[in-house]
Scaffold this motif. Structure first.
Motif, PDB file in Angstrom:
ATOM      1  N   LEU A  92       0.841  -1.171   0.090  1.00  0.00           N
ATOM      2  CA  LEU A  92      -0.068   0.003  -0.074  1.00  0.00           C
ATOM      3  C   LEU A  92       0.844   1.258   0.035  1.00  0.00           C
ATOM      4  CD1 LEU A  92      -3.087  -1.176   2.659  1.00  0.00           C
ATOM      5  CD2 LEU A  92      -3.337  -0.460   0.219  1.00  0.00           C
ATOM      6  N   GLY A  93       2.217   1.186   0.209  1.00  0.00           N
ATOM      7  CA  GLY A  93       3.055   2.268  -0.007  1.00  0.00           C
ATOM      8  C   GLY A  93       3.122   2.833   1.562  1.00  0.00           C
ATOM      9  N   PRO A 139       0.891  -3.679  -9.075  1.00  0.00           N
ATOM     10  CA  PRO A 139       1.320  -2.415  -9.120  1.00  0.00           C
ATOM     11  C   PRO A 139       0.395  -0.989  -9.062  1.00  0.00           C
ATOM     12  CG  PRO A 139       1.119  -3.401 -11.277  1.00  0.00           C
ATOM     13  CD  PRO A 139       0.773  -4.456 -10.386  1.00  0.00           C
ATOM     14  N   HIS A 140      -0.904  -1.445  -9.251  1.00  0.00           N
ATOM     15  CA  HIS A 140      -1.865  -0.346  -9.069  1.00  0.00           C
ATOM     16  C   HIS A 140      -2.569  -0.094  -7.763  1.00  0.00           C
ATOM     17  CE1 HIS A 140      -1.109   0.339 -13.526  1.00  0.00           C
ATOM     18  NE2 HIS A 140      -1.698  -0.671 -13.671  1.00  0.00           N
ATOM     19  N   LEU A 141      -2.084  -1.011  -6.646  1.00  0.00           N
ATOM     20  CA  LEU A 141      -2.764  -1.131  -5.502  1.00  0.00           C
ATOM     21  C   LEU A 141      -2.530   0.451  -4.711  1.00  0.00           C
ATOM     22  CD1 LEU A 141      -4.115  -2.442  -3.129  1.00  0.00           C
ATOM     23  CD2 LEU A 141      -1.898  -3.095  -2.383  1.00  0.00           C
ATOM     24  N   GLU A 146      -4.786   5.432  -2.705  1.00  0.00           N
ATOM     25  CA  GLU A 146      -4.742   6.848  -2.556  1.00  0.00           C
ATOM     26  C   GLU A 146      -6.264   7.425  -2.953  1.00  0.00           C
ATOM     27  OE1 GLU A 146      -3.727  10.609  -1.630  1.00  0.00           O
ATOM     28  OE2 GLU A 146      -3.013   8.661  -1.085  1.00  0.00           O
ATOM     29  N   ALA A 147      -6.846   6.836  -4.069  1.00  0.00           N
ATOM     30  CA  ALA A 147      -8.099   7.299  -4.584  1.00  0.00           C
ATOM     31  C   ALA A 147      -9.151   6.859  -3.652  1.00  0.00           C
ATOM     32  CB  ALA A 147      -8.235   6.755  -6.005  1.00  0.00           C
ATOM     33  N   SER A 206      -5.717  -7.603 -11.312  1.00  0.00           N
ATOM     34  CA  SER A 206      -6.280  -7.936 -12.752  1.00  0.00           C
ATOM     35  C   SER A 206      -6.276  -6.458 -13.459  1.00  0.00           C
ATOM     36  CB  SER A 206      -7.703  -8.503 -12.915  1.00  0.00           C
ATOM     37  OG  SER A 206      -7.477  -9.966 -12.531  1.00  0.00           O
ATOM     38  N   ILE A 207      -6.022  -5.419 -12.770  1.00  0.00           N
ATOM     39  CA  ILE A 207      -6.241  -4.037 -13.215  1.00  0.00           C
ATOM     40  C   ILE A 207      -4.969  -3.663 -13.912  1.00  0.00           C
ATOM     41  CG2 ILE A 207      -6.089  -1.620 -12.529  1.00  0.00           C
ATOM     42  CD1 ILE A 207      -7.735  -2.300 -10.129  1.00  0.00           C
ATOM     43  N   VAL A 208      -5.321  -3.540 -15.189  1.00  0.00           N
ATOM     44  CA  VAL A 208      -4.231  -3.376 -16.419  1.00  0.00           C
ATOM     45  C   VAL A 208      -3.546  -1.991 -16.420  1.00  0.00           C
ATOM     46  CG1 VAL A 208      -3.426  -3.553 -18.699  1.00  0.00           C
ATOM     47  CG2 VAL A 208      -4.998  -5.262 -17.721  1.00  0.00           C
TER      48      VAL A 208
END
Length: 342
Positions: A92-93, A139-141, A146-147, A206-208
């Motif tokens: 999650l950073g 990679p998009h987590l 944040e969003a 699965s988020i590209v």
């Protein structure tokens, strides 16, 4: 940045006692030379820090000295719910914030409590992923998190398997993130039906592609993340859901279901078993998280199962089995296979 590091160094010495320069450097992610400079800066600021020479030596604070600079920053406070889960925090950073928050909490505890918390950490460890599983690449987590935190609409390109395999584009109102058995899931409302339709579940791996918009997301005042997820798990494990697979099982396949699905899901699947045919095989309905996930599980049953539906699962099973057969054929693997075309 340096002020934060100096405080972390001070709290490390306060919580753990004597530490060498290499040990401090490893904890703070810097070089030993940087530690020497930082110690000099702390001493110049009046902190009673001294060096003990020798093989077992290191830096130490004067007996009885304690700093009270233990206030948590906002990101550190936000990260506390992940205490004990360093890998999810890092995904999650929030890894650095979590480490800093733990240091401050330890410094604020009375000595007896601090020693008890250290003993617990030395004796208990939580490892969420299942056996023989590596965590998904997500990679998009951090961007999704944040969003979610900022209540922003996101635009995602998502790889799905049903009802038709392929990539789709969605505008989503994020409502929550869930870590289940080492897998991250995003719960979100579709833009088209925000506030009306039931929230949907997206596997983060699965988020590209993901882009955060400046538009504010709509969050229903009555939405309860824990209750929503609990209901989803109950529905999934009882096979009372849309994503199911219809299969035929041999007697050996029926007996192996608990090992493949887990005891609870296997019981739900066995409740759907139809009477055996002349060959002893039985038709059943099993819960399906995704086509890829179901394929991996059903392949463990080898020739004791035949998949009948949905078509996407049948197709993926055929492609995978053909690719596997090609690998073991006398002429070697084909030039292209299902694993390279998907």
């Amino acid at each position: 940045m340096r002020a934060s590091r100096l405080l972390s160094l001070l709290l490390l010495l306060q919580n753990r006692g004597r530490l060498s320069a290499p040990e401090l450097a490893a904890e703070l992610g810097v070089t030993a030379r940087t530690i020497y400079r930082d110690v000099t800066a702390l001493a110049a600021a009046g902190v009673p820090i001294y060096a003990e020479p020798g093989p077992t030596g290191g830096y130490e604070l004067m007996a009885g000295y304690r700093t009270r600079l233990t206030g948590l920053t906002e990101p550190e406070a936000e990260s506390l719910f992940l205490t004990g889960l360093p890998e999810p925090a890092a995904e999650l950073g929030l890894g650095a914030h979590l480490a800093a928050a733990e240091l401050k909490l330890m410094a604020a505890l009375p000595t007896s409590y601090r020693e008890a918390s250290t003993r617990i950490r030395q004796r208990f460890h939580l490892d969420p992923p299942g056996w023989y599983r590596e965590p998904d690449a997500v990679p998009h987590l951090p961007a999704a998190a944040e969003a979610l935190w900022q209540d922003r609409i996101i635009e995602v390109r998502y790889r799905r398997w049903s009802p038709r395999p392929g990539e789709v584009t969605r505008r989503l109102h994020p409502l929550g993130l869930v870590l289940k058995a080492g897998v991250w899931y995003l719960i979100a409302a579709h833009e088209r039906a925000a506030g009306e339709d039931r929230p949907r579940i997206y596997r983060v791996s699965s988020i590209v592609a993901l882009e955060t918009t400046p538009e504010r997301a709509a969050r229903p005042a009555t939405f309860d993340l824990a209750a929503f997820w609990r209901e989803h798990v109950d529905r999934y494990e009882s096979a009372d859901q849309e994503d199911v697979a219809v299969v035929r099982l041999s007697p050996a396949g029926v007996a192996a279901l608990p090992d493949v699905l887990g005891p609870r899901a296997a019981r739900a699947a066995k409740n759907t078993l139809e009477p055996p045919g002349p060959d002893g095989w039985q038709r059943a309905t099993i819960p399906m998280e995704s086509v890829a996930h179901a394929t991996g599980g059903l392949l463990r049953l080898a020739a004791e199962v035949q998949v009948l539906a949905p078509p996407a699962l049948v197709s993926h099973m055929i492609d995978t089995i053909r690719a596997m057969a090609g690998i073991y054929s006398p002429t070697g693997p084909p030039a292209s296979s299902a694993t390279t075309s998907r």
